[in-house]
Design a protein around this motif. Structure first.
Motif, PDB file in Angstrom:
ATOM      1  N   GLU A 122       0.820  -1.214   0.000  1.00 48.60           N
ATOM      2  CA  GLU A 122       0.000   0.000   0.000  1.00 48.60           C
ATOM      3  C   GLU A 122       0.854   1.264   0.000  1.00 48.60           C
ATOM      4  N   THR A 123       1.996   1.241   0.691  1.00 50.17           N
ATOM      5  CA  THR A 123       2.840   2.434   0.732  1.00 50.17           C
ATOM      6  C   THR A 123       3.354   2.786  -0.668  1.00 50.17           C
ATOM      7  N   ASN A 126       0.443   4.213  -2.708  1.00 52.01           N
ATOM      8  CA  ASN A 126       0.216   5.604  -2.295  1.00 52.01           C
ATOM      9  C   ASN A 126       1.278   6.536  -2.870  1.00 52.01           C
ATOM     10  N   GLU A 127       2.525   6.109  -2.839  1.00 54.97           N
ATOM     11  CA  GLU A 127       3.624   6.933  -3.356  1.00 54.97           C
ATOM     12  C   GLU A 127       3.441   7.209  -4.852  1.00 54.97           C
ATOM     13  N   LEU A 129       0.661   7.038  -6.633  1.00 51.67           N
ATOM     14  CA  LEU A 129      -0.534   7.852  -6.897  1.00 51.67           C
ATOM     15  C   LEU A 129      -0.366   9.283  -6.404  1.00 51.67           C
ATOM     16  N   ARG A 130       0.384   9.482  -5.318  1.00 50.86           N
ATOM     17  CA  ARG A 130       0.666  10.844  -4.850  1.00 50.86           C
ATOM     18  C   ARG A 130       1.363  11.647  -5.934  1.00 50.86           C
ATOM     19  N   CYS A 133      -1.149  12.885  -8.299  1.00 52.02           N
ATOM     20  CA  CYS A 133      -2.121  13.840  -7.751  1.00 52.02           C
ATOM     21  C   CYS A 133      -1.487  15.163  -7.343  1.00 52.02           C
ATOM     22  N   ASP A 139      -6.978  13.601  -4.364  1.00 60.68           N
ATOM     23  CA  ASP A 139      -5.993  13.006  -3.455  1.00 60.68           C
ATOM     24  C   ASP A 139      -5.786  11.541  -3.825  1.00 60.68           C
ATOM     25  N   HIS A 140      -4.635  11.022  -3.463  1.00 57.66           N
ATOM     26  CA  HIS A 140      -4.246   9.671  -3.848  1.00 57.66           C
ATOM     27  C   HIS A 140      -5.144   8.596  -3.256  1.00 57.66           C
ATOM     28  N   VAL A 141      -5.715   8.843  -2.089  1.00 59.94           N
ATOM     29  CA  VAL A 141      -6.583   7.847  -1.458  1.00 59.94           C
ATOM     30  C   VAL A 141      -7.859   7.661  -2.276  1.00 59.94           C
ATOM     31  N   ARG A 144      -6.959   5.754  -5.423  1.00 63.73           N
ATOM     32  CA  ARG A 144      -6.750   4.331  -5.095  1.00 63.73           C
ATOM     33  C   ARG A 144      -8.087   3.616  -4.954  1.00 63.73           C
ATOM     34  N   ARG A 145      -9.034   4.239  -4.272  1.00 66.35           N
ATOM     35  CA  ARG A 145     -10.364   3.657  -4.079  1.00 66.35           C
ATOM     36  C   ARG A 145     -11.050   3.449  -5.429  1.00 66.35           C
TER      37      ARG A 145
END
Length: 167
Positions: A122-123, A126-127, A129-130, A133, A139-141, A144-145
């Motif tokens: 997940e890290t 997130n990295e 996708l950040r 974004c 936002d990356h969250v 991701r969803r």
């Protein structure tokens, strides 16, 4: 970097628009901007700070920034790939409301950010996708969803796996 989005965001606030108009019309000092815009000195100071951060105002005394480079980018031909205005380079600016267009944009992001059939923690998701974004309104969250909901990423056992895109 000043983008069309940062200009719109900065000038969407009425006090910043009034302060910017005052600067364009020749007000340079904080007192002059406050007097010309009808704002309280404190509000004019906040507006000038935000305008400087957005790249619209520079110097002391304040003067309008040179926006010719930005104007030149606006006359460039938009690519016909259906990604504009939602994707610019490797940055996700926004998402369309229409489901099919949204899916197309997210498929593009997934194809560029991840290798199919590869597992990611997940890290790392997130990295990656950040980076997409950064500077946009998403936002990356959330991204991701959406990727999980659309089946572009599968989640299980603490890992994510990028899925091959449909042909």
């Amino acid at each position: 970097m000043t983008t069309p989005e940062t200009v719109v965001r900065a000038l969407a606030e009425p006090s910043r628009l009034r302060a910017f108009a005052a600067v364009v019309l020749g007000a340079g000092t904080l007192a002059d901007v406050a007097a010309a815009s009808g704002l309280k000195v404190k509000d004019a100071g906040v507006a000038l700070r935000k305008l400087r951060e957005a790249g619209l105002v520079e110097g002391d005394p304040a003067r309008p920034a040179d926006l010719k480079p930005l104007a030149a980018t606006l006359t460039e031909q938009m690519p016909a790939d259906g990604l504009a205005p939602f994707v610019r380079g490797d940055k996700l600016i926004s998402l369309p409301v229409a489901h099919e267009r949204r899916r197309k944009i997210l498929e593009h992001v997934a194809s560029k950010a991840f290798e199919p059939r590869t597992y990611y923690e997940e890290t790392e998701i997130n990295e990656r996708l950040r980076a997409w974004c950064d500077g946009g309104e998403l936002d990356h969250v959330t991204i991701r969803r959406y990727l999980v909901d659309l089946g572009l990423l599968e989640r299980g056992g603490g890992l994510y796996q990028a899925q091959p895109l449909p042909m």
